[in-house]
Design a protein around this motif. Structure first.
Motif, PDB file in Angstrom:
ATOM      1  N   CYS A  37       0.840  -1.239  -0.034  1.00 40.77           N
ATOM      2  CA  CYS A  37      -0.034   0.163   0.167  1.00 40.77           C
ATOM      3  C   CYS A  37       0.716   1.374   0.055  1.00 40.77           C
ATOM      4  N   HIS A  38       0.205   2.289  -0.150  1.00 38.69           N
ATOM      5  CA  HIS A  38       0.930   3.453  -0.189  1.00 38.69           C
ATOM      6  C   HIS A  38       0.487   4.297   1.239  1.00 38.69           C
ATOM      7  N   GLN A  39      -0.945   4.766   0.906  1.00 44.13           N
ATOM      8  CA  GLN A  39      -1.458   5.570   2.016  1.00 44.13           C
ATOM      9  C   GLN A  39      -2.363   4.538   2.933  1.00 44.13           C
ATOM     10  N   SER A  40      -2.992   3.683   2.471  1.00 50.31           N
ATOM     11  CA  SER A  40      -3.898   2.778   3.199  1.00 50.31           C
ATOM     12  C   SER A  40      -3.486   1.802   3.898  1.00 50.31           C
ATOM     13  N   SER A  63       5.042  -0.871   2.474  1.00 52.48           N
ATOM     14  CA  SER A  63       4.797   0.239   1.990  1.00 52.48           C
ATOM     15  C   SER A  63       5.584   0.972   1.147  1.00 52.48           C
ATOM     16  N   ASN A  65       5.871   4.601  -2.110  1.00 53.91           N
ATOM     17  CA  ASN A  65       5.168   5.505  -3.177  1.00 53.91           C
ATOM     18  C   ASN A  65       6.016   4.892  -4.423  1.00 53.91           C
TER      19      ASN A  65
END
Length: 253
Positions: A37-40, A63, A65
């Motif tokens: 995930c990135h933000q979740s 995690s 970006n």
């Protein structure tokens, strides 16, 4: 299966929606899974916790970006460190929104091309040595609009078209050790929270274009993924899971 021999799958963008269903389906089939995930991060951790309760030490979270090239290498290393092997890479993370030519920006280009082509390419590159060791598989989430453009989504459609060609190119280049295939979803889920909602007449117009006359379900995509991962003689193929929508033409009234 000895615990160290259990196959491992990494799915990008897999905390929610289609990615989550892919993770759940692979896990149910016996895979150890890596949820990217990135933000979740909260949703990803909750999913991992639930899966680890079913089978201890079978799900991990990473995690990153994907728009940052340095983070892609770090993601590959962190993913490998989870279970010390990776057999399946699913490039699922994707940005999707309209970019009318009059207002499209460099930032839109960076995001849409970055998430849909650049990240899948360089993450695949980073993991090819590991996938080669295990006769692994790469599955790319393409789109039926890689062939038939969606009005005002030119950058997204261009990016998916490039991902389709990447799927075919890498299938040739990485054969015979690594298979590379794609899935092209049609209308599976209506847009998520945060995206502009579709009016009922817009939904009806979309359903009108689908011969099977209904939305698909995330399970349809996840089952196709499982099939492709386990189909040893299929490579370089993109399977449309779209209820016939890519056949074109509206339904008879």
């Amino acid at each position: 299966m000895h615990s160290n021999q259990q196959n491992v799958a990494l799915v990008t963008g897999s905390a929610k929606r289609l990615g989550r269903k892919m993770i759940e389906t692979l896990h149910h089939a016996g895979y150890r899974v890596i949820i990217h995930c990135h933000q979740s991060i909260d949703a990803a951790n909750a999913l991992a916790k639930r899966l680890n309760q079913k089978r201890p030490n079978s799900a991990k979270v990473v995690s990153a970006n994907l728009l940052e090239p340095q983070q892609i290498k770090a993601l590959a290393a962190a993913s490998l460190a989870c279970f010390n092997r990776i057999d399946v890479l699913v490039n699922n993370a994707s940005s999707f929104y309209p970019t009318p030519i009059a207002t499209a920006s460099q930032a839109n280009w960076h995001d849409l091309v970055g998430s849909n082509v650049q990240a899948p390419y360089f993450l695949s590159q980073a993991l090819v040595p590991e996938l080669t060791k295990h006769n692994g598989v790469i599955i790319n989430m393409v789109d039926i609009h890689a062939d038939k453009p969606l009005q005002e989504y030119s950058i997204y459609c261009m990016a998916k078209a490039a991902l389709k060609m990447m799927t075919k190119s890498l299938a040739r280049e990485l054969a015979p050790t690594v298979r590379v295939n794609g899935i092209a979803p049609g209308a599976i889920l209506w847009p998520s929270e945060g995206a502009p909602a579709l009016a009922e007449h817009e939904k009806a117009a979309i359903l009108q274009q689908i011969p099977l006359n209904r939305l698909g379900d995330p399970t349809d995509i996840a089952q196709t993924l499982l099939f492709l991962v386990q189909a040893p003689y299929i490579t370089g193929q993109i399977i449309a899971v779209d209820g016939g929508r890519s056949l074109g033409g509206a339904n008879k009234a």
